[in-house]
Design a protein around this motif. Structure first.
Motif, PDB file in Angstrom:
ATOM      1  N   ARG B 143       1.257  -1.319  -0.024  1.00 28.47           N
ATOM      2  CA  ARG B 143      -0.173   0.266   0.202  1.00 28.47           C
ATOM      3  C   ARG B 143       1.041   1.359   0.272  1.00 28.47           C
ATOM      4  O   ARG B 143       0.146   2.232   0.159  1.00 28.47           O
ATOM      5  CB  ARG B 143      -0.806   0.065   1.293  1.00 28.47           C
ATOM      6  N   ARG B 144       2.632   1.102   0.728  1.00 29.62           N
ATOM      7  CA  ARG B 144       2.575   2.231  -0.671  1.00 29.62           C
ATOM      8  C   ARG B 144       2.483   2.450  -1.575  1.00 29.62           C
ATOM      9  O   ARG B 144       3.068   4.459  -1.872  1.00 29.62           O
ATOM     10  CB  ARG B 144       3.979   2.433  -0.554  1.00 29.62           C
ATOM     11  N   LEU B 145       1.988   2.628  -2.196  1.00 34.33           N
ATOM     12  CA  LEU B 145       1.408   3.063  -4.090  1.00 34.33           C
ATOM     13  C   LEU B 145       0.162   4.945  -3.163  1.00 34.33           C
ATOM     14  O   LEU B 145       0.425   5.224  -3.680  1.00 34.33           O
ATOM     15  CB  LEU B 145       1.080   2.371  -4.110  1.00 34.33           C
ATOM     16  N   ARG B 146      -0.246   4.028  -2.264  1.00 31.65           N
ATOM     17  CA  ARG B 146      -1.338   5.167  -1.776  1.00 31.65           C
ATOM     18  C   ARG B 146      -1.187   5.879  -0.483  1.00 31.65           C
ATOM     19  O   ARG B 146      -1.401   7.219  -0.411  1.00 31.65           O
ATOM     20  CB  ARG B 146      -2.788   4.556  -1.627  1.00 31.65           C
ATOM     21  N   TYR B 147      -0.384   4.976   0.923  1.00 32.43           N
ATOM     22  CA  TYR B 147       0.446   6.051   1.695  1.00 32.43           C
ATOM     23  C   TYR B 147       1.761   6.644   1.730  1.00 32.43           C
ATOM     24  O   TYR B 147       1.428   6.818   2.749  1.00 32.43           O
ATOM     25  CB  TYR B 147      -0.404   4.713   2.513  1.00 32.43           C
ATOM     26  N   GLY B 148       2.735   6.014   1.203  1.00 30.68           N
ATOM     27  CA  GLY B 148       3.496   6.052   1.154  1.00 30.68           C
ATOM     28  C   GLY B 148       4.337   5.389   2.076  1.00 30.68           C
ATOM     29  O   GLY B 148       4.352   3.984   2.797  1.00 30.68           O
ATOM     30  N   SER B 149       5.298   5.380   2.749  1.00 28.58           N
ATOM     31  CA  SER B 149       6.098   5.124   3.877  1.00 28.58           C
ATOM     32  C   SER B 149       6.473   4.960   4.974  1.00 28.58           C
ATOM     33  O   SER B 149       5.566   5.808   5.009  1.00 28.58           O
ATOM     34  CB  SER B 149       7.488   4.482   2.767  1.00 28.58           C
ATOM     35  N   PRO B 150       6.851   3.960   5.992  1.00 32.21           N
ATOM     36  CA  PRO B 150       7.147   5.604   7.220  1.00 32.21           C
ATOM     37  C   PRO B 150       7.221   7.133   7.441  1.00 32.21           C
ATOM     38  O   PRO B 150       6.610   7.738   8.492  1.00 32.21           O
ATOM     39  CB  PRO B 150       7.743   4.837   8.616  1.00 32.21           C
ATOM     40  N   ARG B 151       8.075   7.638   6.919  1.00 24.97           N
ATOM     41  CA  ARG B 151       8.426   9.089   6.642  1.00 24.97           C
ATOM     42  C   ARG B 151       7.790   9.167   6.354  1.00 24.97           C
ATOM     43  O   ARG B 151       7.008  11.168   6.594  1.00 24.97           O
ATOM     44  CB  ARG B 151       9.274   8.988   5.064  1.00 24.97           C
ATOM     45  N   ASP B 152       6.002   8.808   5.527  1.00 19.56           N
ATOM     46  CA  ASP B 152       5.009  10.237   5.171  1.00 19.56           C
ATOM     47  C   ASP B 152       4.166   9.768   5.974  1.00 19.56           C
ATOM     48  O   ASP B 152       3.240  10.665   6.221  1.00 19.56           O
ATOM     49  CB  ASP B 152       3.904   9.160   3.814  1.00 19.56           C
ATOM     50  N   LEU B 153       4.174   9.446   7.291  1.00 25.02           N
ATOM     51  CA  LEU B 153       3.070   9.087   8.359  1.00 25.02           C
ATOM     52  C   LEU B 153       2.897   9.462   9.556  1.00 25.02           C
ATOM     53  O   LEU B 153       2.689   9.340  10.466  1.00 25.02           O
ATOM     54  CB  LEU B 153       2.644   7.350   8.183  1.00 25.02           C
ATOM     55  N   LEU B 154       4.852   9.499   9.203  1.00 19.23           N
ATOM     56  CA  LEU B 154       5.878   9.550  10.791  1.00 19.23           C
ATOM     57  C   LEU B 154       5.128  11.436  11.080  1.00 19.23           C
ATOM     58  O   LEU B 154       5.525  12.021   9.611  1.00 19.23           O
ATOM     59  CB  LEU B 154       7.178   9.323  10.866  1.00 19.23           C
ATOM     60  N   ILE B 155       4.744  12.056  12.008  1.00 12.72           N
ATOM     61  CA  ILE B 155       4.314  13.295  12.201  1.00 12.72           C
ATOM     62  C   ILE B 155       5.334  13.940  13.131  1.00 12.72           C
ATOM     63  O   ILE B 155       5.455  15.050  13.933  1.00 12.72           O
ATOM     64  CB  ILE B 155       2.388  14.285  12.397  1.00 12.72           C
ATOM     65  N   GLY B 156       5.857  13.029  14.155  1.00 10.93           N
ATOM     66  CA  GLY B 156       7.134  13.361  15.284  1.00 10.93           C
ATOM     67  C   GLY B 156       7.372  12.198  15.939  1.00 10.93           C
ATOM     68  O   GLY B 156       7.551  11.249  15.585  1.00 10.93           O
ATOM     69  N   ILE B 157       8.562  12.323  16.641  1.00 11.05           N
ATOM     70  CA  ILE B 157      10.145  11.513  16.694  1.00 11.05           C
ATOM     71  C   ILE B 157      10.679  11.908  17.452  1.00 11.05           C
ATOM     72  O   ILE B 157      11.084  13.433  17.880  1.00 11.05           O
ATOM     73  CB  ILE B 157      10.413  11.904  15.966  1.00 11.05           C
ATOM     74  N   THR B 158      10.443  11.544  18.475  1.00 13.57           N
ATOM     75  CA  THR B 158      11.587  11.641  20.181  1.00 13.57           C
ATOM     76  C   THR B 158      12.844  10.988  19.845  1.00 13.57           C
ATOM     77  O   THR B 158      12.527   9.776  19.170  1.00 13.57           O
ATOM     78  CB  THR B 158      11.015  11.088  21.421  1.00 13.57           C
ATOM     79  N   VAL B 159      13.597  12.019  19.737  1.00 14.31           N
ATOM     80  CA  VAL B 159      15.630  10.358  19.274  1.00 14.31           C
ATOM     81  C   VAL B 159      16.408  10.632  21.138  1.00 14.31           C
ATOM     82  O   VAL B 159      15.550  11.949  21.313  1.00 14.31           O
ATOM     83  CB  VAL B 159      16.004  10.809  18.183  1.00 14.31           C
ATOM     84  N   VAL B 160      16.723   9.975  20.966  1.00 19.61           N
ATOM     85  CA  VAL B 160      18.102  10.232  21.945  1.00 19.61           C
ATOM     86  C   VAL B 160      20.193  10.146  21.080  1.00 19.61           C
ATOM     87  O   VAL B 160      19.892   9.090  20.245  1.00 19.61           O
ATOM     88  CB  VAL B 160      18.607   9.206  23.282  1.00 19.61           C
ATOM     89  N   ARG B 161      20.297  11.398  21.083  1.00 15.88           N
ATOM     90  CA  ARG B 161      21.221  10.935  20.091  1.00 15.88           C
ATOM     91  C   ARG B 161      22.464  10.335  20.569  1.00 15.88           C
ATOM     92  O   ARG B 161      22.614  10.013  22.583  1.00 15.88           O
ATOM     93  CB  ARG B 161      21.801  12.925  20.079  1.00 15.88           C
ATOM     94  N   ALA B 162      23.735  10.445  19.925  1.00 13.22           N
ATOM     95  CA  ALA B 162      24.949   9.222  20.100  1.00 13.22           C
ATOM     96  C   ALA B 162      24.871   9.320  22.068  1.00 13.22           C
ATOM     97  O   ALA B 162      26.069   8.758  22.335  1.00 13.22           O
ATOM     98  CB  ALA B 162      26.500   9.503  19.431  1.00 13.22           C
ATOM     99  N   ASP B 163      25.243  11.216  22.112  1.00  8.76           N
ATOM    100  CA  ASP B 163      26.135  11.601  23.297  1.00  8.76           C
ATOM    101  C   ASP B 163      25.320  11.639  24.190  1.00  8.76           C
ATOM    102  O   ASP B 163      25.632  12.312  25.797  1.00  8.76           O
ATOM    103  CB  ASP B 163      26.717  13.206  23.378  1.00  8.76           C
ATOM    104  N   GLY B 164      23.621  11.206  24.216  1.00  9.74           N
ATOM    105  CA  GLY B 164      22.853  11.166  24.754  1.00  9.74           C
ATOM    106  C   GLY B 164      21.625  12.006  25.533  1.00  9.74           C
ATOM    107  O   GLY B 164      21.093  12.023  26.331  1.00  9.74           O
ATOM    108  N   THR B 165      21.669  12.997  24.345  1.00  8.85           N
ATOM    109  CA  THR B 165      21.372  14.474  24.058  1.00  8.85           C
ATOM    110  C   THR B 165      20.131  13.809  23.959  1.00  8.85           C
ATOM    111  O   THR B 165      19.677  12.684  22.666  1.00  8.85           O
ATOM    112  CB  THR B 165      21.497  15.256  23.387  1.00  8.85           C
ATOM    113  N   VAL B 166      18.721  13.972  24.363  1.00  4.25           N
ATOM    114  CA  VAL B 166      16.920  13.632  24.084  1.00  4.25           C
ATOM    115  C   VAL B 166      16.161  14.992  23.261  1.00  4.25           C
ATOM    116  O   VAL B 166      16.708  15.931  23.755  1.00  4.25           O
ATOM    117  CB  VAL B 166      16.282  13.676  25.453  1.00  4.25           C
ATOM    118  N   ALA B 167      16.545  14.741  22.049  1.00  6.32           N
ATOM    119  CA  ALA B 167      15.163  15.758  21.379  1.00  6.32           C
ATOM    120  C   ALA B 167      14.421  15.655  20.369  1.00  6.32           C
ATOM    121  O   ALA B 167      13.878  13.738  20.032  1.00  6.32           O
ATOM    122  CB  ALA B 167      16.493  15.849  20.139  1.00  6.32           C
TER     123      ALA B 167
END
Lengths: 497, 418
Positions: B143-167
């Motif tokens: 169904r990527r034809l209609r809805y795209g891939s995860p990047r198209d459905l993702l509207i927010g993200i929380t990550v921890v950087r390599a140095d431990g910074t949360v962003a």
């Protein structure tokens, strides 16, 4: 400027050597040095921020853009790209000591591949021109900001433009599949290959919506969408905003994703009526526009459901239109609203805050309270389907106190959006205008992390500097990774406090 | 070595309450990590990455682990960060069609909760996959034809950087252009930029009905290509246009998925069946690929502009004949993505990949080996290796250097050792 030996011309403030190089690259007729003419580029669609650029150039090809940027990089002169200048966040406001690179001469549609549903265009092409070029193939370009007649696709890429129909069809970033860019170092390269499949990091996705701070777009591969079989527009009039809001929730709750759901309040209806005589139902406190598009077999059934839900929520008049001319007449009221409000007030501020759709009612009530407290009128026109508000704060710019009160009210509206878990901008961008609100929405660490991307693309910070981020990050230092004392500290020139 | 390992262990244990030594089951391509830590919240995850940074440990994030064998194995791995304890659906705002989910939540758990409200994350991925794994590997299906891939459905993200910074970036409203979209950068980044701890998705209403219009064509790639384009470009709005060719130069099956209301889907399926000359069914054909798997063999992803579909099909047949292999081809033909699958003992896979890259060498597509046994990986010619031609490699290197200056996050999993 690092090269302090370069003389500035009396007229423009641009280094003579740089002006000469730009003339060599673009031709004398495409380099603007006349002070009066330079002033015509001092602002974009948001006229409250004005800066006259040192120099304006109008390159005619990707290679010329690359050469222009290379010269800027070599002279360490900041540069700003500008499309049609319709932006509403001051994203294309020039730098007083920099070069404004105007992309409007690059307006060729290079290719339409109807089988692959792709168009390749230059950045100066207008948004609507892409749809017009695609129409003979039974297709259209889905993102349609209200300024689509004049706004450029390059500008749309920079701002990740939305529009009324992004509720169903998505934003510019969902429709851009390849970009040829000039990096801030002056190199031509491609991000994405037009397939929609990424090999390596999705730099295409990160670049789109970066507001001209990561480089300049010179070619764009966009996705075309098959034109819908059927389009129906429903207009429903309500005696209260709450009732209109209820209809919106019920439509979404029924599992229907309309192409657009728009709402206008009494003040904005009054303005639109005066401007374009849109003949909306008399006495409406709220008008709701719901557009449905898709296969005829689906849209007919959705239309019946939407009509009954609008009625159940208390609509006192419902109209439906399926022919293009009648739809255009109804849309005219909505699309004229911003300009029309100019008739009600000498000046106004357009905000672009977003709230979760389910919080719309409470937020609108809060905006009304804030408006009453400040004694400043606010007209509400908004994309109700995705919670994107466009409060128009009306004030008299001849009065300093009213101007200030309007600014304060505007800020309070954005604070309300943030408090409800929303955003300070849904489609206009942060630009110069809203960078001071970024720390209210994001932590210092969030902003620092975003700027790592900036540092990767533009370590010298020459590409549209001063936009988006209130505090620029110094790209040379990586926090936590400095092993030795700063050279200035070590040499005794500075102390750490 | 022993003493530094003890110091690292103490430091990691202080950061994260669930820590153990790596075991044989944790090995990635034969390399057993020294430690496996399972953070319970973003605070523990951040402390863990800070500790790893201070001891210069190479870190590999892990969800269900199903894709760790894909791509290039990390060149170094001291610490596996197992995300399965962070498995909460943090918020499901049904009225807003938005859900925030911790990275370790399994897709079947999340989709089950959303389905109770008649909603879904419109990606076709294995149910056992984790949210973080899906985002980091960019997984999607028909169904990527209609809805795209995860990047198209993702509207927010929380990550921890390599140095431990949360962003974080984005937010929990669908329409939002404030700041750079780090979600786009982290989607498909395979753990090389940092640790994803939470993701927010836009949801879609579950369709009331679906139908598959299926047909089989004789070995004529021109006819297949025009039928696929007709289906994908039809205003009947296909959610997926899939293709399956079990042997090179053989017959090709095509199946089109339509989603919508019961009556609407019935009418659209009838019209499409007439257009393609196919039959309508409520169930997919047996070959329909809900999940893309390598099954221990080699899996190659060919992406292209749909106008080049016939060329791609013929190129695969020619490269197969020239290298004496018999790959199956399947995938989202209507979206310009096909997978070429070869079993572990297929023969000269590297030769096949080289031939394919030679004939499909244009700028509008790529031939990427997404998974391959070690023996095949070793034979793939350099430069290129698994990834082939990667444009803007310099910018990618610069991004990696900014986010992970010590090159400790899943080192080596990306093109050219990134």
């Amino acid at each position: 400027m690092a090269d302090t030996t370069v003389m500035a011309t009396a007229a423009t403030g641009a280094p003579v050597a740089l002006t000469a190089a730009m003339t060599r690259i673009c031709g004398a007729s495409n380099v603007v040095t006349d002070p009066l003419e330079l002033r015509t580029y001092e602002c974009d669609g948001l006229t409250s921020h004005r800066v006259t650029p040192a120099l304006v150039v109008l390159p005619g090809s990707a290679e010329q853009v690359a050469a222009v940027v290379s010269e800027c990089a070599a002279h360490e002169v900041p540069f700003v790209a500008r499309g049609s200048g319709t932006g509403l966040s001051g994203g294309a406001v020039p730098h007083s000591e920099g070069v404004l690179i105007v992309m409007t001469r690059m307006r060729k549609i290079l290719e339409i591949d109807a089988v692959a549903r792709r168009a390749v265009v230059e950045p100066g092409v207008t948004n609507l021109a892409v749809t017009e070029a695609a129409r003979p193939f039974g297709m259209f370009y889905a993102p349609d900001p209200s300024s689509q007649v004049v706004c450029s696709v390059g500008g749309n890429v920079a701002e990740n433009s939305g529009g009324a129909h992004c509720l169903k069809h998505g934003f510019t970033v969902n429709h851009v599949l390849g970009l040829e860019i000039v990096t801030p170092a002056g190199e031509l390269t491609w991000l994405g290959d037009g397939t929609g499949v990424v090999n390596g990091y999705d730099l295409l996705g990160a670049f789109t919506g970066s507001e001209g701070t990561l480089g300049i777009v010179t070619k764009i591969v966009v996705k075309l969408t098959p034109a819908p079989q059927a389009v129906h527009l429903v207009l429903a009039a309500y005696h209260s905003m709450e009732a209109g809001g209820r209809a919106v929730s019920d439509i979404i709750g029924a599992g229907i994703v309309p192409a657009a759901i728009e709402m206008m309040d009494a003040l904005s209806i009054e303005a639109a009526e005066a401007a374009v005589h849109c003949a909306y139902p008399q006495g409406a406190a709220a008008v709701l526009l719901v557009e449905l598009d898709g296969p005829a077999a689906e849209v007919e059934a959705e239309l019946a459901t939407v009509r009954s839900l609008c009625a159940a929520a208390g609509a006192y008049e419902i109209r439906a239109a399926d022919d293009p001319a009648e739809r255009a007449r109804i849309w005219a009221g909505r699309k004229s609203a911003f300009a029309a409000v100019g008739r009600l007030s000498p000046a106004y501020i357009v905000q672009d805050g977003v709230v979760p759709r389910t919080a719309l009612g409470e937020v609108l009530a809060r905006i009304w309270e804030l408006s009453q407290e400040a004694g400043i009128r606010v007209a509400n026109v908004f994309h109700a389907g995705d919670g994107n508000l466009h409060p128009l704060v009306l004030y008299d710019d001849a009065s300093a106190s009213e101007t200030e009160a309007a600014e304060v009210l505007s800020g309070a509206i954005l604070d309300t959006c943030i408090a409800y878990g929303g955003s300070i901008t849904g489609e206009h961008g942060v630009g110069l205008d809203k960078s001071r609100y970024m720390p209210k929405m994001f932590t210092a660490d969030d902003l620092d992390t975003m700027q790592l991307v900036r540092c990767a693309f533009d370590p010298a910070s020459l590409c549209n500097p001063g936009k988006i981020f209130p505090t620029p990050r110094l790209c040379g230092e990586v926090p936590g990774h400095r092993r030795a004392p700063h050279p200035a500290v070590a040499s005794g020139q500075a102390e750490i406090f | 070595m022993t003493s530094s390992r003890t110091v690292s262990a103490d430091s990691l244990a202080a950061a994260c309450s669930v820590l153990r030594e790596g075991e044989a089951d944790d090995a990635i391509d034969g390399v057993v990590p020294a430690f496996v830590a399972s953070p319970g919240d973003v605070g523990e995850a951040a402390a863990l990455l800070r500790a790893a940074a201070s001891h210069d440990l190479a870190v590999v994030p892990r969800g269900s682990g199903s894709r760790l064998g894909w791509g290039v194995p990390p060149s170094r791995c001291d610490l596996v960060v197992d995300m399965l304890r962070m498995d909460a659906v943090v918020e499901h705002a049904a009225g807003d069609l938005v859900a925030s989910v911790q990275a370790g939540a399994r897709m079947n758990h999340v989709l089950g909760m959303l389905a109770a409200s008649g909603q879904e994350i419109a990606l076709d991925v294995p149910g056992t996959a984790t949210v973080g794994g899906v985002v980091a590997s960019g997984l999607c299906g028909p169904r990527r034809l209609r809805y795209g891939s995860p990047r198209d459905l993702l509207i927010g993200i929380t990550v921890v950087r390599a140095d431990g910074t949360v962003a974080k970036s984005g937010g929990k409203v669908v329409k939002n252009v404030a700041g750079y979209d780090l979600g786009k950068l982290f989607a498909g980044s395979a753990g090389t930029l940092g640790l994803i701890t939470q993701a927010t998705f836009r949801l879609h209403p579950l369709p009331g009905a679906r139908a598959f219009v299926s047909t089989t064509f004789p070995a004529d790639s021109g006819l297949v290509a025009s039928s696929v384009a007709a289906a994908a470009n039809s205003p009947l709005v296909a959610s997926a246009v899939e293709l399956y060719r079990p042997v090179p130069a053989g017959p090709v099956s095509v199946s089109v998925l339509l989603e919508g209301s019961r009556d609407g889907v019935a009418a659209r399926a009838g019209a499409l069946a007439e257009l393609l000359g196919g039959s309508v069914s409520g169930e997919p054909p047996a070959w329909w690929p809900w999940g893309i798997e390598a099954d221990g063999g080699t899996l190659i992803r060919v992406s292209f502009w749909v106008s080049a579909l016939a060329t791609v099909l013929d190129a695969v047949s020619a490269a197969a004949a020239g290298n004496h292999v018999t790959p199956a081809v399947y995938g989202s033909a209507g979206a310009g993505v096909l997978y070429v699958g070869l079993p572990p003992d297929a023969g000269d896979v590297a030769g096949f990949v080289s031939s394919l890259r030679l004939s499909l060498g244009g700028p509008r597509g790529s031939v990427v080996v997404v998974a391959a046994p070690a023996a095949v990986r070793a034979e793939l010619p350099l430069p290129g290796g698994l990834f082939g031609r990667v444009p803007s490699l310099g910018l990618m290197r610069a991004v990696k250097d900014q986010f992970d200056p010590g090159h400790r996050m899943a080192p080596g999993r990306f093109p050219e050792g990134i």
